[in-house]
Design a protein around this motif. Structure first.
Motif, PDB file in Angstrom:
ATOM      1  N   THR A 183     -18.882 -21.427  21.591  1.00 35.73           N
ATOM      2  CA  THR A 183     -18.088 -21.158  20.403  1.00 35.73           C
ATOM      3  C   THR A 183     -17.020 -22.224  20.239  1.00 35.73           C
ATOM      4  O   THR A 183     -16.368 -22.635  21.221  1.00 35.73           O
ATOM      5  N   THR A 195     -30.110 -28.605  21.901  1.00 27.96           N
ATOM      6  CA  THR A 195     -29.130 -28.542  20.819  1.00 27.96           C
ATOM      7  C   THR A 195     -29.761 -28.131  19.497  1.00 27.96           C
ATOM      8  O   THR A 195     -29.045 -27.906  18.525  1.00 27.96           O
ATOM      9  N   THR A 206     -20.048 -19.408  16.573  1.00 25.49           N
ATOM     10  CA  THR A 206     -20.712 -19.267  17.865  1.00 25.49           C
ATOM     11  C   THR A 206     -22.192 -19.593  17.765  1.00 25.49           C
ATOM     12  O   THR A 206     -22.880 -19.128  16.854  1.00 25.49           O
ATOM     13  N   GLN A 207     -22.668 -20.381  18.722  1.00 33.11           N
ATOM     14  CA  GLN A 207     -24.092 -20.647  18.879  1.00 33.11           C
ATOM     15  C   GLN A 207     -24.586 -19.923  20.122  1.00 33.11           C
ATOM     16  O   GLN A 207     -23.862 -19.816  21.119  1.00 33.11           O
ATOM     17  N   TYR A 208     -25.826 -19.430  20.081  1.00 31.97           N
ATOM     18  CA  TYR A 208     -26.364 -18.714  21.222  1.00 31.97           C
ATOM     19  C   TYR A 208     -27.848 -19.022  21.382  1.00 31.97           C
ATOM     20  O   TYR A 208     -28.539 -19.394  20.428  1.00 31.97           O
ATOM     21  N   CYS A 209     -28.324 -18.882  22.609  1.00 28.38           N
ATOM     22  CA  CYS A 209     -29.741 -19.038  22.901  1.00 28.38           C
ATOM     23  C   CYS A 209     -30.062 -18.212  24.145  1.00 28.38           C
ATOM     24  O   CYS A 209     -29.328 -18.271  25.139  1.00 28.38           O
ATOM     25  N   PHE A 259     -30.474 -23.466  17.762  1.00 30.45           N
ATOM     26  CA  PHE A 259     -29.487 -22.546  17.194  1.00 30.45           C
ATOM     27  C   PHE A 259     -29.682 -22.329  15.693  1.00 30.45           C
ATOM     28  O   PHE A 259     -28.731 -22.038  14.968  1.00 30.45           O
ATOM     29  N   ASN A 260     -30.917 -22.487  15.221  1.00 27.24           N
ATOM     30  CA  ASN A 260     -31.185 -22.358  13.781  1.00 27.24           C
ATOM     31  C   ASN A 260     -31.851 -21.023  13.455  1.00 27.24           C
ATOM     32  O   ASN A 260     -32.716 -20.951  12.565  1.00 27.24           O
ATOM     33  N   THR A 290     -22.672 -27.854  13.158  1.00 24.14           N
ATOM     34  CA  THR A 290     -23.508 -28.907  13.745  1.00 24.14           C
ATOM     35  C   THR A 290     -22.687 -30.156  14.013  1.00 24.14           C
ATOM     36  O   THR A 290     -22.785 -30.768  15.090  1.00 24.14           O
ATOM     37  N   GLU A 318     -22.963 -24.024   8.498  1.00 29.54           N
ATOM     38  CA  GLU A 318     -23.916 -24.516   9.492  1.00 29.54           C
ATOM     39  C   GLU A 318     -23.753 -26.014   9.704  1.00 29.54           C
ATOM     40  O   GLU A 318     -23.817 -26.495  10.834  1.00 29.54           O
ATOM     41  N   THR A 368     -26.996 -18.972  15.145  1.00 20.27           N
ATOM     42  CA  THR A 368     -25.582 -19.257  14.914  1.00 20.27           C
ATOM     43  C   THR A 368     -24.957 -18.089  14.180  1.00 20.27           C
ATOM     44  O   THR A 368     -25.495 -17.631  13.156  1.00 20.27           O
ATOM     45  N   ASN A 392     -20.224 -29.564  17.003  1.00 25.62           N
ATOM     46  CA  ASN A 392     -20.890 -29.533  18.300  1.00 25.62           C
ATOM     47  C   ASN A 392     -21.446 -30.894  18.676  1.00 25.62           C
ATOM     48  O   ASN A 392     -21.446 -31.254  19.858  1.00 25.62           O
TER      49      ASN A 392
END
Length: 716
Positions: free
Chosen positions: A236, A164, A196-199, A167-168, A41, A37, A192, A44
């Protein structure tokens, strides 16, 4: 005598303890590796910094609003995006039919960007708020002499950076509602997975106050709206130098058009001779979808982003087939559709310590379709409706079909150099080229230059010049006015020249000062002047809630803006005041939209544009007291233009909103339950936005009366 035995004392044998060595601290062990993680971070954050380097607002004004600032407004992130923008200087409130807001008194010349990628225009005025304020991590409204990478829509650029910190593996669910049977549930979740991070987020909005009330009453007649919005963000990290991001959004909005009672019946049919305007049933639907796929690469002093984008937008207005025909003499069903596909590339290359070269291009194709089905009466505007000479009955209505479509292309390219002459002085110079192939073909080279000077810490001066080129598209679709000859809907003026692109010169100068005797206080002053040829404007010229474009041959703008912000611990204050004037002369396109008397006056006089407001102000405050937050905001307008050729203006207005919210730590310390209560228009002032007169203004519109709203949200 007894002799005692001798006693010998023997000392105990000393125990020998083993020597214990003190613990040794290892000084040469490798550091603890970061978690996945933490790596994500850091990577990104590096790409986010690189993207900011690609799109810096060098030499422009930048007014920012963070997610926390939006939450500090009354109604929080339930505030629509246009209402958030009204808290920034230079933004003027208007009705939904006229675009909802204007930046520096300009009409619809606002550009939207998400993470640096420009979103193409839609086909509506200001109905669909297709972006939700809940997705905003940070947004900046850029105005002034914009750098060369910003083209096409240049009155302002709303640059939205997605959140930002979403993504936690957490999210929020909320429900909010109150007066006018308003209800709006909202949900978002982000996390996450690997690289890849997503929302994702979604909102529903329903209310009995969808479009501004045409009367000053508290409750509108026939004004229900239902709206749905969805948003997706995927990002990603491909490798330490590359990132791929997908952004998608969709919205669908249904509106009833509010009714204005007491309108006269001006026409008749053989069967119906009157109609109650309070019973009209006009409706409108707008659908919008957009997608952005962006690849970002950063290595060896070169930051690049290349993106594919598309947007689909449609608007359909349904008239009341009987009521509109009898009241207005025409009932028009209007359908507009736009589908855009495009590519955008931007690069920032640090070629030397003092020089950063930026260049890029954008190209897009737009397929637009405009159709109308018009039912009207035989006759003419001068003598009115035609009647049968024998029976004396009105002639039957006729139906006229008009349609136009176009595949239009836009291409733009730019190059610019940011030169840090000294640590305190920066010169940014660039050149932009734009080409349009639409209903008319045109192009232009546009030089841009700005100077930024920081004489000492806390003081920033800027001055700049920009040449701009603004193309139309959907609002430029031609109308076949010959179809309407011999009917009461025939225009009194038959001249119908095509809508042209706008060309302008912009001069901007300003200063921002941190007031050192008062820590936390920052003030700013900015002045601008704009000279335009073929100024683009549009308006609602009939009962259909759609906009038609036209050009003023010449126009000029003049404005002065002041801002102030203050932060002291948990107290935050802001205030903005803007004075502006916009004048135009001589209508040179779509002249049939105007009356002959209007054209004659405008041809020889500079007049105020209908969306020109002399004085605009906004202010707000928030205070955090432990887990309770108090908020307040205010907007003021001296009144938009009204009357014959905009010679008058509506009365000034002030609207004050207030709210309070409290966090309850029921589920977990880091997952609060938030309860909020807001009052809109605390003093129940009547805010007349439009009175139904003025160029391109069809109906009156009033701001909301006092309303009470309650909401609850839960972090998950």
């Amino acid at each position: 005598m007894t002799v005692l035995p001798a006693i010998r004392a023997v000392a105990p044998k000393e125990r020998v303890h083993p020597r214990v060595r003190p613990p040794q601290v290892a000084t040469n062990l490798p550091p603890t590796p970061p978690t996945q993680e933490q790596v994500m971070t850091q990577q990104n954050e590096k790409f986010d910094t690189a993207r900011k380097n690609i799109f810096p607002p060098v030499g422009a004004n930048s007014y920012e609003a963070t997610h926390q600032a939006i939450e500090s407004l009354p109604q929080g992130n339930n505030t629509t995006l246009d209402k958030v923008l009204l808290r920034l200087r230079g933004a003027t409130q208007d009705s939904a039919a006229s675009g909802e807001l204007h930046v520096r008194n300009e009409h619809a010349n606002l550009q939207f960007r998400i993470n640096g990628v420009q979103l193409p225009d839609g086909v509506a005025g200001g109905f669909g708020q297709f972006l939700d304020s809940g997705i905003v991590g940070n947004m900046a409204l850029l105005t002034g002499a914009l750098p060369a990478q910003y083209g096409l829509r240049t009155a302002g650029v709303l640059d939205i950076q997605t959140k930002t910190d979403a993504f936690n593996n957490s999210g929020t669910v909320s429900i909010y509602g109150g007066s006018h049977q308003t209800i709006t549930p909202f949900a978002e979740y982000g996390g996450t997975v690997g690289q890849t991070q997503y929302c994702v987020s979604g909102r529903y909005f329903g209310s009995n106050l969808g479009i501004e009330n045409p009367t000053p009453e508290k409750d509108a007649i026939h004004d229900r709206t239902q709206q749905e919005k969805g948003f997706l963000y995927l990002s990603t990290v491909i490798d330490p130098e590359s990132r791929l991001t997908l952004i998608s959004g969709a919205s669908n909005s249904l509106y009833q058009i509010p009714n204005n009672p007491g309108q006269p019946t001006s026409f008749v049919t053989a069967d119906v001779t009157s109609f109650d305007s309070a019973l009209l049933n006009e409706r409108l639907q707008e659908t919008s979808q957009f997608n952005v796929l962006a690849h970002q690469h950063s290595a060896e002093g070169i930051d690049t982003q290349i993106s594919y984008f598309n947007r689909y937008n449609q608007l359909h207005f349904w008239p009341d087939p009987t009521g509109d025909l009898l009241i207005n003499g025409v009932a028009s069903s209007v359908y507009r559709q736009s589908y855009v596909n495009g590519i955008q590339e931007d690069t920032a290359w640090r070629i030397a310590d003092a020089h950063t070269l930026r260049f890029g291009f954008t190209t897009s194709a737009e397929r637009s379709l405009v159709t109308s089905i018009n039912t009207t009466f035989p006759g003419d505007p001068a003598n009115g409706q035609a009647f049968d000479p024998v029976s004396g009955n009105p002639l039957d209505p006729v139906t006229l079909y008009d349609s136009s479509s176009k595949l239009g292309w836009l291409f733009g390219a730019y190059v610019q150099n940011e030169w840090k002459i000294t640590d305190n002085l920066t010169l940014n110079a660039g050149l932009r080229f734009d080409q349009m192939w639409q209903f008319v073909d045109a192009n232009q080279f546009s030089p841009r230059i700005s100077l930024t000077w920081v004489p000492f810490d806390g003081t920033t001066f800027h001055a700049g010049y920009a040449r701009t080129f603004t193309p139309p598209q959907v609002i430029a679709a031609p109308t076949n006015i010959a179809l309407f000859q011999g009917t009461v809907a025939a225009p009194g003026v038959t001249q119908n020249d095509p809508v042209l692109p706008e060309r302008a010169h912009i001069f901007d100068v300003g200063v921002v000062q941190k007031v050192w005797p008062v820590p936390g206080l920052e003030i700013g002053l900015d002045g601008y002047y704009k000279i335009a040829r073929d100024l683009l404007d549009d308006g609602q010229f009939g009962q259909a809630y759609v906009l038609d474009g036209f050009n003023y041959d010449k126009a000029n703008y003049l404005g002065l803006e002041f801002k102030a912000t203050y932060t002291n611990g948990n107290l935050k204050l802001y205030g903005n005041v803007a004075w502006a004037r916009q004048l135009g002369t001589n209508i040179v396109s779509n002249q049939f939209l105007f009356g002959a008397d209007e054209l004659a006056v405008i041809a020889t006089h500079y007049i105020h544009t209908d969306h020109s407001q002399d004085l605009t102000a906004s202010a707000g405050a928030s205070y955090q007291w432990y887990d309770t937050k108090f908020t307040a905001s205010m907007i003021y307008g001296s009144g938009l233009r009204s009357g014959f050729v905009n010679l008058d203006h509506v009365p000034s207005y002030t609207q004050v909103n207030m709210g309070v919210s409290h966090d309850f730590h029921i589920v977990a310390p880091d997952k609060p339950t938030t309860l909020r209560f807001d009052v809109v228009n605390v003093f129940d002032k009547i805010c007349e936005i439009r009175d139904g007169s003025g160029i391109g203004v069809f109906a009156p519109q009033f701001g909301p009366r006092r309303g009470f709203f309650l909401g609850i949200s839960q972090k998950i």
